[in-house]
Motif scaffolding. Structure first.
Motif, PDB file in Angstrom:
ATOM      1  N   VAL A 189       0.864  -1.169   0.000  1.00 18.87           N
ATOM      2  CA  VAL A 189       0.000   0.000   0.000  1.00 18.87           C
ATOM      3  C   VAL A 189       0.903   1.222   0.000  1.00 18.87           C
ATOM      4  CG1 VAL A 189      -1.823   1.269   1.172  1.00 18.87           C
ATOM      5  CG2 VAL A 189      -1.787  -1.225   1.293  1.00 18.87           C
ATOM      6  N   ASP A 190       0.815   2.025  -1.056  1.00 17.24           N
ATOM      7  CA  ASP A 190       1.698   3.179  -1.237  1.00 17.24           C
ATOM      8  C   ASP A 190       3.163   2.783  -1.133  1.00 17.24           C
ATOM      9  OD1 ASP A 190      -0.437   4.904  -1.616  1.00 17.24           O
ATOM     10  OD2 ASP A 190      -0.614   5.365   0.514  1.00 17.24           O
ATOM     11  N   GLY A 191       3.485   1.610  -1.689  1.00 22.34           N
ATOM     12  CA  GLY A 191       4.855   1.148  -1.717  1.00 22.34           C
ATOM     13  C   GLY A 191       5.343   0.523  -0.433  1.00 22.34           C
ATOM     14  N   ILE A 192       4.468   0.334   0.568  1.00 21.02           N
ATOM     15  CA  ILE A 192       4.856  -0.227   1.860  1.00 21.02           C
ATOM     16  C   ILE A 192       4.305  -1.639   1.955  1.00 21.02           C
ATOM     17  CG2 ILE A 192       4.624   0.003   4.366  1.00 21.02           C
ATOM     18  CD1 ILE A 192       4.381   3.055   3.868  1.00 21.02           C
ATOM     19  N   TYR A 193       5.179  -2.577   2.245  1.00 15.12           N
ATOM     20  CA  TYR A 193       4.824  -3.998   2.246  1.00 15.12           C
ATOM     21  C   TYR A 193       3.827  -4.326   3.348  1.00 15.12           C
ATOM     22  CZ  TYR A 193       5.514  -9.083   2.489  1.00 15.12           C
ATOM     23  OH  TYR A 193       5.337 -10.440   2.512  1.00 15.12           O
ATOM     24  N   SER A 194       2.807  -5.116   3.000  1.00  9.82           N
ATOM     25  CA  SER A 194       1.830  -5.623   3.958  1.00  9.82           C
ATOM     26  C   SER A 194       2.134  -7.103   4.168  1.00  9.82           C
ATOM     27  CB  SER A 194       0.402  -5.443   3.415  1.00  9.82           C
ATOM     28  OG  SER A 194      -0.554  -5.966   4.304  1.00  9.82           O
ATOM     29  N   PRO A 195       2.810  -7.482   5.271  1.00 13.66           N
ATOM     30  CA  PRO A 195       3.388  -8.818   5.372  1.00 13.66           C
ATOM     31  C   PRO A 195       2.406  -9.938   5.656  1.00 13.66           C
ATOM     32  CG  PRO A 195       3.829  -7.578   7.371  1.00 13.66           C
ATOM     33  CD  PRO A 195       3.169  -6.632   6.413  1.00 13.66           C
ATOM     34  N   THR A 218       7.930 -13.220  -5.077  1.00 14.74           N
ATOM     35  CA  THR A 218       8.521 -14.295  -5.872  1.00 14.74           C
ATOM     36  C   THR A 218       8.027 -14.281  -7.304  1.00 14.74           C
ATOM     37  OG1 THR A 218       8.478 -15.598  -3.841  1.00 14.74           O
ATOM     38  CG2 THR A 218       8.982 -16.771  -5.881  1.00 14.74           C
ATOM     39  N   VAL A 219       6.718 -14.105  -7.464  1.00 13.67           N
ATOM     40  CA  VAL A 219       6.133 -14.219  -8.795  1.00 13.67           C
ATOM     41  C   VAL A 219       5.353 -12.967  -9.188  1.00 13.67           C
ATOM     42  CG1 VAL A 219       3.946 -15.261  -8.076  1.00 13.67           C
ATOM     43  CG2 VAL A 219       4.922 -15.845 -10.301  1.00 13.67           C
ATOM     44  N   GLY A 220       5.327 -11.964  -8.313  1.00 19.75           N
ATOM     45  CA  GLY A 220       4.610 -10.747  -8.655  1.00 19.75           C
ATOM     46  C   GLY A 220       4.369  -9.884  -7.437  1.00 19.75           C
ATOM     47  N   ALA A 221       3.800  -8.714  -7.673  1.00 14.77           N
ATOM     48  CA  ALA A 221       3.501  -7.769  -6.602  1.00 14.77           C
ATOM     49  C   ALA A 221       2.267  -6.973  -6.964  1.00 14.77           C
ATOM     50  CB  ALA A 221       4.689  -6.835  -6.360  1.00 14.77           C
ATOM     51  N   VAL A 222       1.524  -6.592  -5.927  1.00 16.54           N
ATOM     52  CA  VAL A 222       0.337  -5.754  -6.081  1.00 16.54           C
ATOM     53  C   VAL A 222       0.545  -4.500  -5.251  1.00 16.54           C
ATOM     54  CG1 VAL A 222      -2.155  -5.589  -5.780  1.00 16.54           C
ATOM     55  CG2 VAL A 222      -1.123  -7.789  -6.373  1.00 16.54           C
ATOM     56  N   ASN A 223       0.511  -3.347  -5.893  1.00 14.49           N
ATOM     57  CA  ASN A 223       0.706  -2.077  -5.188  1.00 14.49           C
ATOM     58  C   ASN A 223      -0.551  -1.237  -5.306  1.00 14.49           C
ATOM     59  OD1 ASN A 223       1.978  -0.007  -3.755  1.00 14.49           O
ATOM     60  ND2 ASN A 223       2.777   0.936  -5.618  1.00 14.49           N
ATOM     61  N   MET A 224      -1.140  -0.905  -4.158  1.00 14.06           N
ATOM     62  CA  MET A 224      -2.353  -0.087  -4.111  1.00 14.06           C
ATOM     63  C   MET A 224      -1.974   1.348  -3.779  1.00 14.06           C
ATOM     64  SD  MET A 224      -4.616  -2.912  -2.081  1.00 14.06           S
ATOM     65  CE  MET A 224      -3.197  -3.835  -1.485  1.00 14.06           C
ATOM     66  N   GLN A 225      -2.370   2.283  -4.645  1.00 22.80           N
ATOM     67  CA  GLN A 225      -2.043   3.688  -4.472  1.00 22.80           C
ATOM     68  C   GLN A 225      -3.275   4.419  -3.941  1.00 22.80           C
ATOM     69  OE1 GLN A 225       0.813   5.119  -4.760  1.00 22.80           O
ATOM     70  NE2 GLN A 225       2.089   3.814  -6.061  1.00 22.80           N
ATOM     71  N   THR A 226      -3.198   4.912  -2.697  1.00 25.03           N
ATOM     72  CA  THR A 226      -4.316   5.642  -2.116  1.00 25.03           C
ATOM     73  C   THR A 226      -4.375   7.056  -2.684  1.00 25.03           C
ATOM     74  OG1 THR A 226      -3.008   6.443  -0.243  1.00 25.03           O
ATOM     75  CG2 THR A 226      -4.105   4.311   0.008  1.00 25.03           C
ATOM     76  N   ALA A 227      -5.583   7.639  -2.681  1.00 20.59           N
ATOM     77  CA  ALA A 227      -5.734   9.025  -3.127  1.00 20.59           C
ATOM     78  C   ALA A 227      -5.064   9.956  -2.121  1.00 20.59           C
ATOM     79  CB  ALA A 227      -7.214   9.367  -3.258  1.00 20.59           C
ATOM     80  N   LYS A 228      -4.301  10.924  -2.621  1.00 16.52           N
ATOM     81  CA  LYS A 228      -3.527  11.826  -1.774  1.00 16.52           C
ATOM     82  C   LYS A 228      -4.187  13.206  -1.693  1.00 16.52           C
ATOM     83  CE  LYS A 228      -0.209   8.731  -1.445  1.00 16.52           C
ATOM     84  NZ  LYS A 228      -0.721   7.729  -2.410  1.00 16.52           N
TER      85      LYS A 228
END
Length: 800
Positions: free
Chosen positions: A133-139, A170-180
């Protein structure tokens, strides 16, 4: 293949169509040899050219069509049109992406390009697809279930992202960009809706300026609906037949007792219910052109219920969406998150960013694991009662990332970074298993208590692109990661069949660690330490054939850390190497975009996790490193505009090969034969089996047309259809019960908009198709969890 040859080829199947799309895209790219000799394209029809999409897949802002990465970008309008609330709603919009809701924890596990892990739902296992979320990993996987609200975009990166995005991608990433927040602007939106199953929803956001250099944004959401699963009433056998069944099992007449129907649930909250709320407060402070600070606090609360294991062949006279339930559903989760990003422009050639995050999770739940597949013949015969109860689960995590990168257009574009993250988790998980009913006799029961588990990960990375000329770009990058995990004071406490202790299901009121409670600790304990490190990398060559067409080839690696399991035993890391060729084309003056990716994956040391019974009768979650798998396939995304009012989108994935390497797998969730391998009670050799959740072909087609009415009003109907071929639901490939057959699932919508307000009506799963997301037969009959049935709703909103 020449263009003339392509004209004579017809696609007689969806698979052939997918292949032709790739060849057509590559043919279009190579039709013009260099940027200098390219002929001008015919202009698009009025208003048909698509707007440029800016993404952050390479951790710098770039145009989607100019970025040599397989990435799907979904903007706020697309998310709204598709009523996206969780990642389960995203998967159909992305080629090669699958996600499932998993049983007793109700979390979302993800599979991309055939690689995933259905057991990545507890503190013991990490996912192969990382979420940010906004480039910060959600573990932890609970983070993926949060409501997706007030977003600018979601970017789904396919293929290993280990260089820039780190471990567990490993096989991909999902990044959610919140409205600023936006400086100098007062604006907002508010929306409310209703639907069947008692659905009520509301969401909104407001942007408020705080002087010339600061702004604030407040966003909220609430969504609720009743559960889909009806309660069945217990068909109570006569007391004479109950007594006979008890005596036939070897029980004494003096110990007989009649079944208590009150132990079966017939009212209250139902399984598959939603009751989720969230609020986000975001602040922007920009004291100068060189400094910018975005910080946000978010609170998420979940009071719904978990999905339910439903009988695939319903009991006679009963509906599929009903169950004989002996454990009432409950769910109580809170997540608090704090995210911060500071950006500083050092000079015209360099920028520095510091990204930090903190989150805290607390949760508990109860779940009916047996699914009511059998009707008890007496209080202690004919059925099995099993509840999977998360008594408590807590985790905190924080991360720091420092990035330094070049800015502007230069011969060498570069970026360097340092990363550190830490977690501390604890959990108590109870499993009571009784013969007949919960008033019966103990078959087995235990409590898994892990008071402290820590994870520490540090990394250094760098990536650079040498722009050899205007058209040729060579990229290389590497990341070094070091991981350390510890389990402290953890153990599994198993019922020891002490005749002097009452046989009652383990519950929060019982502390199995205390003497005299009827439980014994496992030997050895779960205490242990794991350390490991890995270097991941990327090499990529991209060539701009002209300003509208590009082709690229890359080799990239991803990595997921090893760790600890029950008994303090360690398991090793898994790795994936991906070879990829891709094209990106903008044709017809920008009215048509075709993006393709052809990939080959070598997956090694696959971490296979499953609940198992050990030869001594104890149970636990075991993780072993399998040989891995080899997977190859093709993905294609097509977007077309016909004039300014028609839009067509397609996402295609063709995966003809997704085969496991050597693996002897065991799991209590499935009826498996006795195992000859030491240390496992039941198992199956699944070497050469197909990877689960990997259909050979899938396609998503969306079409919408805007009718322009009087006074500036618009009416926009839309249709979305998803088709995929059959796929397995586990590595065991156990027949039709363990398989989702080929299906087509469609949604329709109609939106009326005028000035700054709108009304949007929709029907999801129009055909009321039953789609299995997971399955098991450990209790005899096959059960499954399903995507929601047909639902109908309406939303109305206003901008101000």
């Amino acid at each position: 293949m020449k263009r003339s040859a392509l004209r004579g080829v017809r696609a007689s199947s969806p698979i052939q169509l997918a292949i032709l799309v790739l060849l057509t895209g590559m043919n279009a790219s190579h039709a013009q040899t260099t940027p200098s000799d390219s002929a001008p394209e015919a202009p698009a029809a009025d208003g048909a050219k698509m707007a440029e999409v800016i993404i952050t897949a390479t951790k710098r802002s770039t145009s989607l069509q100019k970025t040599p990465v397989a990435v799907t970008a979904l903007n706020a309008a697309s998310l709204e049109d598709n009523h996206v609330q969780t990642l389960l709603d995203v998967v159909n919009l992305v080629p090669g992406f699958q996600a499932t809701g998993q049983g007793d924890h109700g979390v979302i596990t993800m599979t991309m390009r055939g690689v995933g892990n259905d057991s990545a739902k507890t503190e013991y296992a990490d996912p192969e697809v990382a979420t940010f979320v906004d480039g910060i990993y959600s573990p932890r996987p609970e983070g993926a279930t949060s409501l997706l609200f007030d977003l600018d975009a979601i970017e789904v990166l396919r293929g290993p992202q280990g260089t820039l995005w780190g471990r567990n991608s490993t096989v991909g990433a999902v990044n959610m960009q919140t409205a600023k927040p936006v400086l100098g602007q007062t604006s907002g939106t508010v929306e409310a809706g209703a639907g069947d199953y008692g659905r009520l929803g509301a969401r909104g956001a407001v942007n408020v300026p705080l002087g010339d250099t600061a702004a604030m944004r407040i966003a909220f959401v609430h969504e609720q609906h009743d559960g889909y699963v009806d309660y069945q009433k217990l068909p109570v056998p006569s007391q004479e037949s109950q007594r006979a069944a008890w005596l036939a099992s070897g029980g004494s007449a003096s110990a007989f007792q009649p079944i208590n129907p009150n132990q079966f649930v017939v009212g209250g909250p139902k399984y598959y219910a939603q009751d989720q709320s969230a609020v986000r407060l975001s602040l922007l402070w920009q004291p100068s052109r060189s400094w910018k600070w975005n910080v946000a606090y978010e609170r998420f609360a979940d009071r719904g219920t978990l999905p339910m294991n439903l009988m695939q062949t319903p009991r006679p006279g009963q509906d599929r969406w009903s169950a004989l339930i002996d454990t009432a559903p409950s769910l109580h989760r809170n997540t608090d998150s704090l995210r911060s990003r500071v950006e500083y422009t050092v000079n015209d050639a360099m920028a520095l960013s510091y990204i930090a995050g903190y989150s805290k999770f607390d949760g508990s739940s109860t779940f009916d694991q047996d699914g009511g597949v059998s009707v008890p013949t007496s209080f202690a015969t004919g059925a099995t009662y099993q509840a999977n109860n998360t008594v408590s689960s807590h985790y905190t995590n924080y991360s720091h990332e420092l990035e330094l990168q070049s800015t502007g257009k230069r011969t060498l574009d570069w970026q360097l970074g340092l990363y550190y993250a830490a977690e501390e988790n604890s959990i108590r998980f109870d499993i009571p298993v009784f013969n007949g009913t919960q008033q019966g006799t103990v078959a087995w029961q235990g409590s898994f208590i892990q008071p402290k588990e820590t994870v520490k990960s540090s990394a250094a990375f760098g990536q650079a692109t040498w722009n050899i000329g205007e058209a040729l770009h060579l990229t290389g990058g590497a990341r070094y990661t070091h991981d350390r995990r510890t389990n402290e004071g953890g153990n599994g406490y198993t019922w020891n069949y002490d005749a002097s202790v009452p046989q009652v299901p383990v519950s929060p009121s019982i502390d199995p660690r205390l003497p005299g409670q009827g439980y014994s600790p496992g030997v050895p304990s779960n205490d242990g330490v794991y350390t490991g490190s890995k270097v991941t990398g990327l090499a990529r060559l991209a060539y701009d054939i002209d300003r509208n067409n590009m082709v690229y080839a890359s080799v990239s690696t991803g990595y997921k850390s090893g760790g600890l399991q029950d008994g303090g035993k360690t398991y090793g890391a898994e790795t994936l190497t991906n070879y990829e060729i891709g094209t990106k084309s903008s044709l017809l003056g920008g009215a048509l975009q075709i993006n393709n990716a052809l990939f080959y994956e070598k997956f090694k040391d696959f971490q296979f996790s499953a609940p198992v019974t050990n030869p001594d009768g104890t149970r636990g979650l075991a993780t072993n490193n399998a040989e891995g798998a080899k997977i190859y396939g093709l993905e294609s995304e097509i977007t077309a505009r016909f004039g300014r009012d028609d839009r067509l989108q397609m996402a295609l994935a063709y995966t003809p090969h997704a085969k496991l390497g050597h693996l002897i797998g065991g799991s209590n969730d499935y009826a498996l034969p006795k195992c000859a391998v030491p240390g496992i009670s039941t198992c199956l050799d699944v070497t050469g089996n197909e990877m689960p959740h990997t259909p050979r072909f899938s396609a998503q087609v969306q079409y919408q047309h805007m009718f322009r009415l009087a006074d500036g009003a618009t009416l926009t109907p839309r249709l979305s259809t998803h088709y995929e071929t059959a796929s397995w639901l586990s590595v065991f490939n156990l027949g039709e019960g363990d398989r989702q057959k080929a299906y087509t699932r469609s949604d329709i919508g109609l939106r009326y908009a005028h000035d700054k307000w709108w009304v949007d009506a929709f029907v999801r799963n129009v055909g009321d198709v039953n789609v299995k997301t997971s399955a098991m037969n450990g209790f005899g009959a096959w059960v499954a969890q399903y995507l929601p049935p047909r639902t109908v709703g309406i939303n109305a909103g206003l901008e101000f």
